[in-house]
Design an enzyme around this catalytic site. Structure first.
Site, PDB file in Angstrom:
ATOM      1  N   GLY A  31       0.822  -1.220   0.000  1.00  0.00           N
ATOM      2  CA  GLY A  31       0.000   0.000   0.000  1.00  0.00           C
ATOM      3  C   GLY A  31       0.850   1.261   0.000  1.00  0.00           C
ATOM      4  CB  ALA A  32       1.994   3.882   1.324  1.00  0.00           C
ATOM      5  CG  LEU A  33      -0.940   1.655  -3.812  1.00  0.00           C
ATOM      6  CD1 LEU A  33      -2.074   1.235  -4.745  1.00  0.00           C
ATOM      7  CD2 LEU A  33       0.106   0.560  -3.723  1.00  0.00           C
ATOM      8  CG  HIS A  34       5.287   5.090  -4.896  1.00  0.00           C
ATOM      9  ND1 HIS A  34       5.758   4.349  -5.962  1.00  0.00           N
ATOM     10  CD2 HIS A  34       5.857   4.544  -3.788  1.00  0.00           C
ATOM     11  CE1 HIS A  34       6.591   3.423  -5.523  1.00  0.00           C
ATOM     12  NE2 HIS A  34       6.659   3.499  -4.205  1.00  0.00           N
ATOM     13  CG  HIS A  37       3.226   0.762  -5.413  1.00  0.00           C
ATOM     14  ND1 HIS A  37       3.409   1.828  -4.559  1.00  0.00           N
ATOM     15  CD2 HIS A  37       3.887  -0.286  -4.862  1.00  0.00           C
ATOM     16  CE1 HIS A  37       4.137   1.435  -3.535  1.00  0.00           C
ATOM     17  NE2 HIS A  37       4.447   0.172  -3.684  1.00  0.00           N
ATOM     18  N   GLY A 147       8.977  -4.446  -8.612  1.00  0.00           N
ATOM     19  CA  GLY A 147       9.879  -3.382  -9.048  1.00  0.00           C
ATOM     20  C   GLY A 147      11.334  -3.773  -8.819  1.00  0.00           C
ATOM     21  CD  GLU A 148      14.975  -3.986 -13.131  1.00  0.00           C
ATOM     22  OE1 GLU A 148      15.459  -2.846 -13.337  1.00  0.00           O
ATOM     23  OE2 GLU A 148      15.123  -4.934 -13.922  1.00  0.00           O
ATOM     24  CD  GLN A 153      10.442  -7.432  -2.321  1.00  0.00           C
ATOM     25  OE1 GLN A 153      10.337  -7.255  -1.119  1.00  0.00           O
ATOM     26  NE2 GLN A 153       9.717  -6.733  -3.176  1.00  0.00           N
ATOM     27  CB  SER A 186       5.822   3.412   0.642  1.00  0.00           C
ATOM     28  OG  SER A 186       5.255   2.797  -0.490  1.00  0.00           O
TER      29      SER A 186
HETATM   30  O1  PAF Z   1       7.964  -4.881  -1.959  1.00  0.00           O
HETATM   31  C1  PAF Z   1       6.999  -4.915  -1.160  1.00  0.00           C
HETATM   32  O2  PAF Z   1       6.194  -3.986  -1.085  1.00  0.00           O
HETATM   33  C2  PAF Z   1       6.835  -6.127  -0.254  1.00  0.00           C
HETATM   34  O3  PAF Z   1       8.047  -6.614   0.170  1.00  0.00           O
HETATM   35  C3  PAF Z   1       5.970  -7.232  -0.876  1.00  0.00           C
HETATM   36  C4  PAF Z   1       6.633  -7.830  -2.107  1.00  0.00           C
HETATM   37  C5  PAF Z   1       4.601  -6.691  -1.240  1.00  0.00           C
HETATM   38  C6  PAF Z   1       5.782  -8.366   0.132  1.00  0.00           C
HETATM   39  O4  PAF Z   1       5.151  -7.925   1.290  1.00  0.00           O
END
Ligand code: PAF
Length: 268
Positions: A31-34, A37, A147-148, A153, A186
């Site tokens: 969430g807290a989308l920018h 996202h 996202g990169e 991750q 975020s």
């Molecule tokens: O990158 C994120 O926002 C988080 O690590 C994810 C992949 C949604 C997992 O909670």
């Protein structure tokens, strides 16, 4: 019309019948989308499948003392943004519905989870992989978008998909930057105006494309506390001494209390 569902059962009801025939795209978020996202959601829509965006601040990936409670939660604004992007469903579960038995069975990242981010956040990637695996299973997604910016991750999610034979195509999408060059995150909202200006040294350093020049630039500002600044192979393995070819320059640094991550593709 975007459907908003809060439980795994409701999600599965909403998605019944959409999966097998046509495919399904998933964009996992906290969430807290920018704009970063939203770019993932747009990329996902290009495949032509229904798009599900999950919004879940996953407690399992926060260690005690990290910003779990303070992490921004802006569900209504997020849903409005996703409706405008034509997202089919938003999955916004509670921690209790995601972990009814607590963190019992988990996915461990192996050695790649112990380096870079894993050095300062040793339990972080097990939390990330566990929730991502759960989201893959709950949605039955055929495609998932990340996202990169969180490069390690992304590498670990690719590794999990390969190692566990998960039937999901992972799409890595380029970092989205503000006009001034700062990678969108975020957590940027934690920066004061003065800290934000200082933080611009990070993308400037990476834009040099050279580890030595990036270090010199960042060392110039003692208020930027570098955790790591490193060149690796694109898959995050160590570069052999005589290596030349594509590589990745990665940085994690604290500006004030905010830890920022960034990276770029380079040639060495
Ligand atoms: O990158 C994120 O926002 C988080 O690590 C994810 C992949 C949604 C997992 O909670």
């Amino acid at each position: 019309m975007t459907e908003i569902v809060h439980t795994p059962e409701a999600l599965q009801q909403t998605l019944a019948g959409t999966r097998e025939d046509a495919g399904l795209s998933l964009v996992p978020t906290m969430g807290a989308l920018h704009e970063g996202h939203l770019t993932l959601a747009r990329e996902a829509r290009k495949l032509g499948h229904p798009v599900v965006v999950s919004i879940f601040v996953n407690p399992l990936q926060f260690a005690p003392g990290e910003d779990l409670e303070a992490y921004p939660r802006t569900l209504d604004e997020d849903v409005a943004k996703l409706e405008a992007e034509g997202v089919a469903a938003v999955f916004a579960p509670s921690p209790e519905t995601m972990y009814p038995h607590g963190p019992r069975t988990t996915v461990q990242p192996g050695p790649l989870g112990a380096v870079l981010e894993g050095k300062t956040r040793p339990t972080h990637f097990a939390g990330v992989l566990t929730v991502v695996a759960k989201l893959f299973n709950l949605t039955g997604a055929t495609d998932a978008f990340f996202g990169e910016k969180d490069y390690q991750q992304l590498a670990l999610i690719r590794q999990m998909v390969e190692d566990l034979h998960l039937p999901v195509r992972v799409h890595g999408c380029p970092i989205v930057r503000d006009e001034d060059g700062l990678a969108l995150s975020s957590r940027n909202r934690y920066l004061s105006a003065a800290e934000r200006t200082r933080a611009l040294a990070i993308p400037r350093a990476l834009a040099t494309g050279s580890l030595e020049q990036a270090r010199a630039l960042l060392d110039d500002d003692p208020s930027i506390d570098i955790d790591y600044l490193i060149t690796t192979a694109p898959d995050l393995s160590e570069l052999p001494a005589d290596y030349s070819g594509p590589a990745r320059l990665l940085v994690a640094a604290k500006v004030g209390n905010t830890r920022l991550l960034d990276n770029v593709a380079i040639e060495v």
